[in-house]
Design a protein around this motif. Structure first.
Motif, PDB file in Angstrom:
ATOM      1  N   ILE A 178       0.841  -1.201   0.000  1.00 26.45           N
ATOM      2  CA  ILE A 178       0.000   0.000   0.000  1.00 26.45           C
ATOM      3  C   ILE A 178       0.875   1.249   0.000  1.00 26.45           C
ATOM      4  N   THR A 179       1.960   1.221   0.770  1.00 24.98           N
ATOM      5  CA  THR A 179       2.895   2.351   0.791  1.00 24.98           C
ATOM      6  C   THR A 179       3.533   2.538  -0.575  1.00 24.98           C
ATOM      7  N   PHE A 180       3.949   1.442  -1.200  1.00 19.96           N
ATOM      8  CA  PHE A 180       4.548   1.505  -2.541  1.00 19.96           C
ATOM      9  C   PHE A 180       3.554   2.087  -3.543  1.00 19.96           C
ATOM     10  N   PHE A 181       2.308   1.680  -3.434  1.00 18.49           N
ATOM     11  CA  PHE A 181       1.258   2.220  -4.308  1.00 18.49           C
ATOM     12  C   PHE A 181       1.083   3.720  -4.074  1.00 18.49           C
ATOM     13  N   ALA A 182       1.130   4.139  -2.809  1.00 20.60           N
ATOM     14  CA  ALA A 182       0.909   5.548  -2.485  1.00 20.60           C
ATOM     15  C   ALA A 182       2.021   6.442  -3.021  1.00 20.60           C
ATOM     16  N   VAL A 183       3.272   5.991  -2.911  1.00 20.66           N
ATOM     17  CA  VAL A 183       4.391   6.822  -3.364  1.00 20.66           C
ATOM     18  C   VAL A 183       4.543   6.788  -4.877  1.00 20.66           C
ATOM     19  N   SER A 184       3.757   5.971  -5.558  1.00 22.97           N
ATOM     20  CA  SER A 184       3.828   5.898  -7.022  1.00 22.97           C
ATOM     21  C   SER A 184       3.058   7.017  -7.706  1.00 22.97           C
ATOM     22  N   GLU A 185       2.529   7.940  -6.930  1.00 22.30           N
ATOM     23  CA  GLU A 185       1.753   9.028  -7.537  1.00 22.30           C
ATOM     24  C   GLU A 185       2.590   9.846  -8.507  1.00 22.30           C
ATOM     25  N   PHE A 186       3.913   9.948  -8.250  1.00 21.86           N
ATOM     26  CA  PHE A 186       4.745  10.769  -9.126  1.00 21.86           C
ATOM     27  C   PHE A 186       4.815  10.185 -10.541  1.00 21.86           C
ATOM     28  N   LEU A 187       4.476   8.918 -10.690  1.00 25.00           N
ATOM     29  CA  LEU A 187       4.436   8.310 -12.025  1.00 25.00           C
ATOM     30  C   LEU A 187       3.137   8.615 -12.759  1.00 25.00           C
ATOM     31  N   LEU A 188       2.105   8.976 -12.016  1.00 17.08           N
ATOM     32  CA  LEU A 188       0.764   9.101 -12.591  1.00 17.08           C
ATOM     33  C   LEU A 188       0.256  10.540 -12.594  1.00 17.08           C
ATOM     34  N   GLY A 189       1.124  11.501 -12.282  1.00 17.28           N
ATOM     35  CA  GLY A 189       0.649  12.872 -12.172  1.00 17.28           C
ATOM     36  C   GLY A 189      -0.057  13.074 -10.852  1.00 17.28           C
ATOM     37  N   THR A 190      -0.835  14.133 -10.753  1.00 16.33           N
ATOM     38  CA  THR A 190      -1.560  14.404  -9.511  1.00 16.33           C
ATOM     39  C   THR A 190      -2.852  13.596  -9.514  1.00 16.33           C
ATOM     40  N   SER A 191      -2.724  12.308  -9.190  1.00 17.29           N
ATOM     41  CA  SER A 191      -3.866  11.404  -9.211  1.00 17.29           C
ATOM     42  C   SER A 191      -4.551  11.306  -7.856  1.00 17.29           C
ATOM     43  N   LEU A 192      -3.931  11.910  -6.811  1.00 16.66           N
ATOM     44  CA  LEU A 192      -4.491  11.943  -5.463  1.00 16.66           C
ATOM     45  C   LEU A 192      -4.620  10.561  -4.825  1.00 16.66           C
ATOM     46  N   ILE A 193      -3.812   9.593  -5.278  1.00 21.73           N
ATOM     47  CA  ILE A 193      -3.885   8.258  -4.676  1.00 21.73           C
ATOM     48  C   ILE A 193      -3.241   8.229  -3.293  1.00 21.73           C
ATOM     49  N   GLN A 194      -2.534   9.291  -2.904  1.00 16.75           N
ATOM     50  CA  GLN A 194      -1.912   9.309  -1.586  1.00 16.75           C
ATOM     51  C   GLN A 194      -2.790   9.985  -0.532  1.00 16.75           C
ATOM     52  N   ARG A 195      -4.006  10.379  -0.933  1.00 13.52           N
ATOM     53  CA  ARG A 195      -4.908  11.014   0.027  1.00 13.52           C
ATOM     54  C   ARG A 195      -5.483   9.968   0.996  1.00 13.52           C
ATOM     55  N   PRO A 196      -5.794  10.374   2.229  1.00 12.15           N
ATOM     56  CA  PRO A 196      -6.382   9.438   3.197  1.00 12.15           C
ATOM     57  C   PRO A 196      -7.678   8.800   2.720  1.00 12.15           C
ATOM     58  N   LEU A 197      -8.424   9.513   1.880  1.00  9.69           N
ATOM     59  CA  LEU A 197      -9.682   8.981   1.376  1.00  9.69           C
ATOM     60  C   LEU A 197      -9.475   7.730   0.518  1.00  9.69           C
ATOM     61  N   VAL A 198      -8.273   7.584  -0.030  1.00  8.47           N
ATOM     62  CA  VAL A 198      -7.931   6.404  -0.836  1.00  8.47           C
ATOM     63  C   VAL A 198      -7.200   5.364   0.012  1.00  8.47           C
ATOM     64  N   LEU A 199      -6.226   5.809   0.793  1.00 10.45           N
ATOM     65  CA  LEU A 199      -5.387   4.876   1.533  1.00 10.45           C
ATOM     66  C   LEU A 199      -6.118   4.239   2.709  1.00 10.45           C
ATOM     67  N   GLY A 200      -6.997   4.988   3.371  1.00 10.45           N
ATOM     68  CA  GLY A 200      -7.740   4.427   4.495  1.00 10.45           C
ATOM     69  C   GLY A 200      -8.532   3.188   4.117  1.00 10.45           C
ATOM     70  N   PRO A 201      -9.373   3.256   3.068  1.00 14.66           N
ATOM     71  CA  PRO A 201     -10.100   2.056   2.648  1.00 14.66           C
ATOM     72  C   PRO A 201      -9.188   0.906   2.222  1.00 14.66           C
TER      73      PRO A 201
END
Length: 258
Positions: A11-34
């Motif tokens: 999950i951490t690896f997925f969250a820090v991958s945002e720099f590959l996808l632009g500002t996709s907001l995948i590191q926001r709590p609304l995504v990581l919490g679930p």
């Protein structure tokens, strides 16, 4: 525990991958919490905790030289440790905020120098015209700069979960009540910080109309959103119609003065 730690790492690896996808907001709590809740078999609780942390971090946006607290570590560890302890979203919030602040300092000390090294390497690759090495340094350097998070977050969960759970079980009732109260105040404070940035005299009336509609008419947020959307559409067509009338007047036949 090893399986959960591995899932935390992924999950951490997925969250820090945002720099590959632009500002996709995948590191926001609304995504990581679930995601953490799903990994721990508590999806509903993860959604609630993610939403609570999102309210607290809603104004945490990097603008200029300002670097906000590390939402990734705060959300993942706060949610994971709270679920392990059988606690609620207030505990996730109480754990997540200090964790995010500590990780911000750690990132500033460790991540920034790593990123700077790879930035200079990429500058040299551009000067040499070596596109292959530039791509390698870009992708590898991106993840290398996030190495403190990729290491600290899973290790903190693996070695610290039992200690945190044991500590939380020893919290007296009066202190737990204080944590619950602060858990309700902090999200409101985060939303107030966001409102302070965007609020002006044109927007303020709509904010208060929505607030009083919820408070005194017992409307839920979905109903308010529907009314707001209908009003926006109405104002759009009204403004468009007014612009059309102004264009007709300005494009007269020269006899308008008479």
């Amino acid at each position: 525990m090893l399986v959960k730690t591995l899932l935390i790492f992924l999950i951490t690896f997925f969250a820090v991958s945002e720099f590959l996808l632009g500002t996709s907001l995948i590191q926001r709590p609304l995504v990581l919490g679930p995601l953490v809740g799903l990994a721990f078999g508590q999806l509903e609780l993860g959604i609630i905790m993610g939403a609570t942390l999102e309210l607290a971090f809603i104004g945490a946006v990097s603008i200029g030289a300002y670097i906000p607290p590390d939402m990734i570590s705060g959300t993942i560890l706060g949610t994971a440790l709270a679920i392990e302890a059988g606690a609620g979203p207030e505990t996730a919030l109480a754990l997540g905020l200090p964790i995010s602040t500590v990780m911000l300092a750690l990132n500033s000390v460790l991540s920034a120098p790593i990123m700077l090294v790879f930035t200079h390497l990429m500058d040299k690759d551009i000067e040499d015209g070596n596109i292959g090495k530039f791509k390698f340094h870009y992708f590898f350097g991106g993840y290398a700069s996030f190495l403190p998070r990729l290491v600290v977050i899973p290790c903190a969960f693996y070695f610290g979960s039992e200690a945190v759970v044991g500590l939380l079980s020893q919290i007296p009732e009066w202190l737990q009540t204080g944590i619950n109260i602060s858990g309700g105040i902090i999200p409101a404070l985060g939303f107030a910080m966001l409102a302070q940035m965007i609020m002006d005299k044109k927007i303020a009336p709509f904010f208060f109309i929505g607030f009083f509609a919820v408070q005194y008419l017992s409307l839920n947020t979905t109903a308010i959103a529907i009314f707001a959307l209908a009003y926006v559409v109405l104002m759009f067509f009204k403004e468009k119609d007014q612009k059309g009338k102004v264009a007709v007047v300005e494009g007269g036949d020269g006899l308008d003065e008479f």
